[in-house]
Design a protein around this motif. Structure first.
Motif, PDB file in Angstrom:
ATOM      1  N   PRO A  36     -25.340 -22.807  14.366  1.00  0.00           N
ATOM      2  CA  PRO A  36     -26.147 -22.021  15.304  1.00  0.00           C
ATOM      3  C   PRO A  36     -25.416 -20.763  15.738  1.00  0.00           C
ATOM      4  O   PRO A  36     -24.270 -20.812  16.175  1.00  0.00           O
ATOM      5  CB  PRO A  36     -26.333 -22.986  16.477  1.00  0.00           C
ATOM      6  CG  PRO A  36     -25.168 -23.912  16.414  1.00  0.00           C
ATOM      7  CD  PRO A  36     -24.823 -24.047  14.955  1.00  0.00           C
ATOM      8  N   LEU A  37     -26.078 -19.612  15.582  1.00  0.00           N
ATOM      9  CA  LEU A  37     -25.444 -18.346  15.940  1.00  0.00           C
ATOM     10  C   LEU A  37     -26.202 -17.682  17.087  1.00  0.00           C
ATOM     11  O   LEU A  37     -25.971 -17.976  18.239  1.00  0.00           O
ATOM     12  CB  LEU A  37     -25.370 -17.437  14.708  1.00  0.00           C
ATOM     13  CG  LEU A  37     -24.517 -17.968  13.540  1.00  0.00           C
ATOM     14  CD1 LEU A  37     -24.584 -17.012  12.363  1.00  0.00           C
ATOM     15  CD2 LEU A  37     -23.070 -18.172  13.991  1.00  0.00           C
ATOM     16  N   LEU A  38     -27.135 -16.798  16.781  1.00  0.00           N
ATOM     17  CA  LEU A  38     -27.771 -15.979  17.804  1.00  0.00           C
ATOM     18  C   LEU A  38     -28.897 -16.737  18.504  1.00  0.00           C
ATOM     19  O   LEU A  38     -29.705 -17.408  17.865  1.00  0.00           O
ATOM     20  CB  LEU A  38     -28.336 -14.703  17.175  1.00  0.00           C
ATOM     21  CG  LEU A  38     -27.315 -13.772  16.513  1.00  0.00           C
ATOM     22  CD1 LEU A  38     -28.039 -12.627  15.841  1.00  0.00           C
ATOM     23  CD2 LEU A  38     -26.313 -13.285  17.540  1.00  0.00           C
ATOM     24  N   PRO A  39     -28.982 -16.651  19.861  1.00  0.00           N
ATOM     25  CA  PRO A  39     -30.124 -17.239  20.571  1.00  0.00           C
ATOM     26  C   PRO A  39     -31.408 -16.468  20.260  1.00  0.00           C
ATOM     27  O   PRO A  39     -31.385 -15.252  20.098  1.00  0.00           O
ATOM     28  CB  PRO A  39     -29.732 -17.096  22.043  1.00  0.00           C
ATOM     29  CG  PRO A  39     -28.754 -15.975  22.073  1.00  0.00           C
ATOM     30  CD  PRO A  39     -28.019 -16.015  20.762  1.00  0.00           C
ATOM     31  N   ARG A  40     -32.532 -17.199  20.170  1.00  0.00           N
ATOM     32  CA  ARG A  40     -33.816 -16.568  19.841  1.00  0.00           C
ATOM     33  C   ARG A  40     -34.874 -16.845  20.901  1.00  0.00           C
ATOM     34  O   ARG A  40     -36.054 -16.762  20.634  1.00  0.00           O
ATOM     35  CB  ARG A  40     -34.296 -17.065  18.476  1.00  0.00           C
ATOM     36  CG  ARG A  40     -33.352 -16.723  17.336  1.00  0.00           C
ATOM     37  CD  ARG A  40     -33.832 -17.295  16.020  1.00  0.00           C
ATOM     38  NE  ARG A  40     -35.160 -16.797  15.668  1.00  0.00           N
ATOM     39  CZ  ARG A  40     -35.917 -17.329  14.692  1.00  0.00           C
ATOM     40  NH1 ARG A  40     -35.474 -18.375  14.018  1.00  0.00           N
ATOM     41  NH2 ARG A  40     -37.102 -16.830  14.424  1.00  0.00           N
ATOM     42  N   GLY A  41     -34.461 -17.189  22.110  1.00  0.00           N
ATOM     43  CA  GLY A  41     -35.413 -17.381  23.201  1.00  0.00           C
ATOM     44  C   GLY A  41     -35.718 -18.839  23.483  1.00  0.00           C
ATOM     45  O   GLY A  41     -35.173 -19.763  22.867  1.00  0.00           O
ATOM     46  N   GLU A  42     -36.608 -19.002  24.445  1.00  0.00           N
ATOM     47  CA  GLU A  42     -36.990 -20.334  24.899  1.00  0.00           C
ATOM     48  C   GLU A  42     -37.921 -21.014  23.908  1.00  0.00           C
ATOM     49  O   GLU A  42     -38.698 -20.352  23.206  1.00  0.00           O
ATOM     50  CB  GLU A  42     -37.691 -20.250  26.261  1.00  0.00           C
ATOM     51  CG  GLU A  42     -36.819 -19.746  27.395  1.00  0.00           C
ATOM     52  CD  GLU A  42     -35.879 -20.818  27.918  1.00  0.00           C
ATOM     53  OE1 GLU A  42     -36.192 -22.008  27.732  1.00  0.00           O
ATOM     54  OE2 GLU A  42     -34.838 -20.464  28.489  1.00  0.00           O
ATOM     55  N   ALA A  43     -37.876 -22.334  23.868  1.00  0.00           N
ATOM     56  CA  ALA A  43     -38.796 -23.142  23.083  1.00  0.00           C
ATOM     57  C   ALA A  43     -39.459 -24.158  24.005  1.00  0.00           C
ATOM     58  O   ALA A  43     -38.844 -24.689  24.917  1.00  0.00           O
ATOM     59  CB  ALA A  43     -38.056 -23.868  21.964  1.00  0.00           C
ATOM     60  N   GLY A  44     -40.737 -24.405  23.742  1.00  0.00           N
ATOM     61  CA  GLY A  44     -41.435 -25.387  24.570  1.00  0.00           C
ATOM     62  C   GLY A  44     -42.070 -24.737  25.783  1.00  0.00           C
ATOM     63  O   GLY A  44     -42.217 -23.520  25.839  1.00  0.00           O
ATOM     64  N   PRO A  45     -42.500 -25.537  26.753  1.00  0.00           N
ATOM     65  CA  PRO A  45     -42.282 -26.979  26.795  1.00  0.00           C
ATOM     66  C   PRO A  45     -43.171 -27.724  25.799  1.00  0.00           C
ATOM     67  O   PRO A  45     -44.238 -27.237  25.432  1.00  0.00           O
ATOM     68  CB  PRO A  45     -42.640 -27.351  28.234  1.00  0.00           C
ATOM     69  CG  PRO A  45     -43.654 -26.322  28.629  1.00  0.00           C
ATOM     70  CD  PRO A  45     -43.232 -25.057  27.935  1.00  0.00           C
TER      71      PRO A  45
END
Length: 217
Positions: A36-45
């Motif tokens: 896992p490298l770069l964050p891509r935002g929220e997931a869910g709920p």
């Protein structure tokens, strides 16, 4: 990466029955070679089934569980039965028998004529609300249960029933009203309110009630 924010019971579309669930949220990340490298935002709920582990949108929680749906149906039939008895009275034995049959079929297997009559009597002393703990009293035929009573019992159920299921509840009330003869005006008013609360179009309510009146008992 997921984290659990709550849990409970729901009707799982994947399993086709009542299951436990976890309400989860998480963060999307860009993976390169499994890292896992770069964050891509929220997931869910999302709602994750504890049995099949499938994930669904939170709108699945709007559907009642099978247990809850059964309880809503029992209460709906019970309330409609009481409303029709209030409107038409309980003096005629065929009416009492039809009412008991409907309530027992809905799931209140121990219901008796005496219990229903006591509940109806209690409406006169209970300030117009269908009571949980009745007191003795008298109610004249031709009275009506406040429309709010019917809406409280029927509106949560209506979106989850097929048209035939909603019509069946209305027709159960009609059969009780017709057990001692033609509808009286208060019964017609009550059954029309039942139709509205169940989201049955007015023309369909009129058609169903007329057909029930023409059907030999």
């Amino acid at each position: 990466m997921w984290r659990t924010e709550g849990d409970g019971e729901f009707f799982c579309p994947g399993c086709g029955g009542d299951r436990n669930h976890r309400r989860r949220t998480g963060h999307r990340r860009l993976f390169v070679l499994g890292i896992p490298l770069l964050p891509r935002g929220e997931a869910g709920p999302v709602v994750e089934c504890s049995s099949c582990t499938d994930r669904f949108g939170v709108e699945v929680l709007d559907r009642p569980t099978t247990t809850r749906l059964s309880a809503l149906l029992r209460e709906a039939v019970h309330t409609v039965t009481l409303a029709v008895l209030v409107a038409g009275g309980t003096a005629a034995r065929p009416v009492r028998e039809a009412a008991v049959e409907a309530v027992r079929a809905a799931g209140f297997a121990d219901c008796t004529e005496e219990q229903l009559v006591t509940l109806i009597d209690a409406l006169a002393a209970g300030h117009g609300r269908i009571p949980s703990h009745p007191d003795p009293g008298n109610l004249a035929p031709g009275s009506t249960v406040p429309v709010v009573e019917l809406h409280e019992a029927l509106e949560p159920l209506a979106p989850h029933l097929a048209p035939a299921g909603r019509e069946q509840i209305l027709l159960q009330g009609a059969r009780i009203a017709l057990a001692d003869g033609p509808y009286v005006p208060a019964e017609e008013e009550t059954l029309a309110a039942v139709g509205r609360a169940l989201r049955i179009p007015v023309e369909d309510t009129d058609r169903l009630l007329a057909a029930a009146a023409r059907t030999p008992s």
